[in-house]
Design a protein around this motif. Structure first.
Motif, mmCIF file in Angstrom:
data_model
loop_
_atom_site.group_PDB
_atom_site.id
_atom_site.type_symbol
_atom_site.label_atom_id
_atom_site.label_comp_id
_atom_site.label_asym_id
_atom_site.label_seq_id
_atom_site.Cartn_x
_atom_site.Cartn_y
_atom_site.Cartn_z
ATOM 1 N N PHE B 93 0.707 -0.896 -0.047
ATOM 2 C CA PHE B 93 -0.055 0.102 0.210
ATOM 3 C C PHE B 93 0.836 1.401 0.123
ATOM 4 O O PHE B 93 0.185 2.438 0.007
ATOM 5 C CB PHE B 93 -1.107 0.086 1.243
ATOM 6 N N VAL B 99 -3.585 6.625 0.657
ATOM 7 C CA VAL B 99 -3.147 6.183 2.044
ATOM 8 C C VAL B 99 -2.102 7.000 2.496
ATOM 9 O O VAL B 99 -1.051 6.949 2.070
ATOM 10 C CB VAL B 99 -2.836 4.639 1.914
ATOM 11 N N VAL B 102 -0.735 7.268 8.383
ATOM 12 C CA VAL B 102 -1.687 6.709 9.591
ATOM 13 C C VAL B 102 -2.257 5.418 9.317
ATOM 14 O O VAL B 102 -2.417 4.504 9.928
ATOM 15 C CB VAL B 102 -2.541 7.881 10.148
ATOM 16 N N GLY B 103 -2.750 5.498 8.150
ATOM 17 C CA GLY B 103 -3.521 4.275 7.476
ATOM 18 C C GLY B 103 -2.669 2.903 7.454
ATOM 19 O O GLY B 103 -2.823 2.000 7.555
ATOM 20 N N LEU B 104 -1.401 3.659 6.595
ATOM 21 C CA LEU B 104 -0.286 2.321 6.360
ATOM 22 C C LEU B 104 0.003 1.869 7.698
ATOM 23 O O LEU B 104 0.044 0.560 7.564
ATOM 24 C CB LEU B 104 0.779 3.267 5.858
ATOM 25 N N ALA B 106 -1.847 1.598 10.630
ATOM 26 C CA ALA B 106 -2.931 0.932 10.971
ATOM 27 C C ALA B 106 -3.047 -0.499 10.327
ATOM 28 O O ALA B 106 -3.248 -1.718 11.145
ATOM 29 C CB ALA B 106 -4.242 1.630 10.721
ATOM 30 N N LEU B 107 -2.882 -0.582 8.944
ATOM 31 C CA LEU B 107 -2.858 -1.724 8.414
ATOM 32 C C LEU B 107 -1.759 -2.724 8.753
ATOM 33 O O LEU B 107 -1.878 -3.922 9.057
ATOM 34 C CB LEU B 107 -2.745 -1.192 6.704
ATOM 35 N N THR B 110 -2.523 -4.227 12.223
ATOM 36 C CA THR B 110 -3.372 -5.435 12.011
ATOM 37 C C THR B 110 -2.731 -6.799 11.475
ATOM 38 O O THR B 110 -2.910 -7.608 12.117
ATOM 39 C CB THR B 110 -4.453 -4.828 11.404
ATOM 40 N N ILE B 136 -6.959 -8.052 16.142
ATOM 41 C CA ILE B 136 -7.325 -7.292 14.782
ATOM 42 C C ILE B 136 -7.434 -5.689 15.235
ATOM 43 O O ILE B 136 -6.946 -4.902 14.718
ATOM 44 C CB ILE B 136 -8.356 -7.984 13.828
ATOM 45 N N GLY B 140 -5.163 -2.581 14.922
ATOM 46 C CA GLY B 140 -5.661 -1.225 14.072
ATOM 47 C C GLY B 140 -5.587 -0.072 15.007
ATOM 48 O O GLY B 140 -4.981 1.046 14.428
ATOM 49 N N ALA B 144 -2.739 2.842 14.284
ATOM 50 C CA ALA B 144 -3.209 4.180 14.016
ATOM 51 C C ALA B 144 -2.427 5.215 15.024
ATOM 52 O O ALA B 144 -1.895 6.155 14.558
ATOM 53 C CB ALA B 144 -4.749 4.398 14.125
#
Lengths: 105, 163
Positions: B93, B99, B102-104, B106-107, B110, B136, B140, B144
């Protein structure tokens, strides 16, 4: 700065987590048997209603009043002791350092 | 080259210190393995600079050292599985423009927990699968949070695009 893709990731994680959580709790029922495995081998299997204390090499597992819990462990982190009592089907207590798993089925 | 190696060593040390501090503050007693994962901010820093080899080198060094210092052979397997899984996911990603860090993160958090549980599945047996939803969600959230911290670090640290 948060972007669109971030929200998609957050939502997917939340959805997956909550869905699996429902799956965990759905059809939860009081278990009947306790299975204790140490280093991949089953060392005890018995009814949850039989009061018993099982002593393993590093942990002491107590079964009483329809619940199972680890009373003491010789490891540093004490995660298994802090997990507390289990009685429902599918619940587990895990001790990673000693590779002990207590499972209710 | 020498400068690069010392920078990586320094970053691996930073990771170790993060890991040590986290081990002093257990977030929850009931579910093993839940932590903030601040070390990931270092991996994120390197990944956003497109230094994939560096991120991998620092991560593996950190895991080996941390297993030698604080862990056991099993914690080594768990960490390695988690780190490689999350690195792979974040790499996938990394080039997606919508993205952010922060999203990276969180991914990554998880996927890290999923892979760690997968390793536990083989070592401890299928019973550990009941931890999956908690891990999970925790991955996340902590991912984040680490991502927000990383973004703050990235803003402050001026590296002129290289180390």
């Amino acid at each position: 700065m948060l972007k669109k893709g971030d929200y998609i990731i957050f939502l997917s994680i939340a959805f997956l987590g909550v869905a699996l959580l429902f799956f965990n709790f759905f059809g939860k029922q009081t278990g009947k048997t306790v299975i204790i495995t140490e280093k991949g081998e089953t060392v005890y299997e018995g009814s949850l209603s039989d009061d018993k204390t099982v002593t393993l090499s590093g942990n002491t597992v107590v079964i009483e009043n329809g619940c199972a819990y680890i009373e003491s462990a010789n490891c540093k982190n004490q995660v298994c002791v802090n997990t507390g009592e289990i009685s429902e089907k599918g619940e587990t207590i895990v001790c990673t350092p000693n590779r002990v798993v207590v499972e209710v089925e | 080259m020498a400068k690069k190696i010392s920078t990586y060593a320094l970053l691996a040390c930073v990771c170790l210190i993060f890991g040590y501090i986290e081990s002093l503050v257990p977030l929850t007693a009931a579910i093993p393995g839940i932590k903030l994962g601040l070390s990931n901010s270092v991996a994120l820093l390197l990944l956003t600079k497109r230094d994939i080899k560096g991120a991998l080198a620092v991560n593996i060094t950190r895991i080996l050292l941390s297993a030698l210092l604080f862990g056991s052979p099993f914690s080594l397997v768990f960490s390695l599985s988690g780190a490689l899984g999350s690195m792979a996911a974040m790499l996938l990603f990394l080039k997606v423009k919508s993205v952010s860090v922060v999203g990276l993160s969180a991914l990554g958090g998880t996927v890290h927990n999923i892979f760690q549980l997968l390793a536990a599945f083989f070592v401890l047996g299928s019973a550990v699968k009941y931890y999956l939803p908690f891990l999970i969600l925790a991955g996340g959230i902590s991912g984040a949070l680490t991502g927000i911290i990383s973004e703050l670090i990235l803003k402050k640290v001026k590296t002129n695009g290289k180390f």
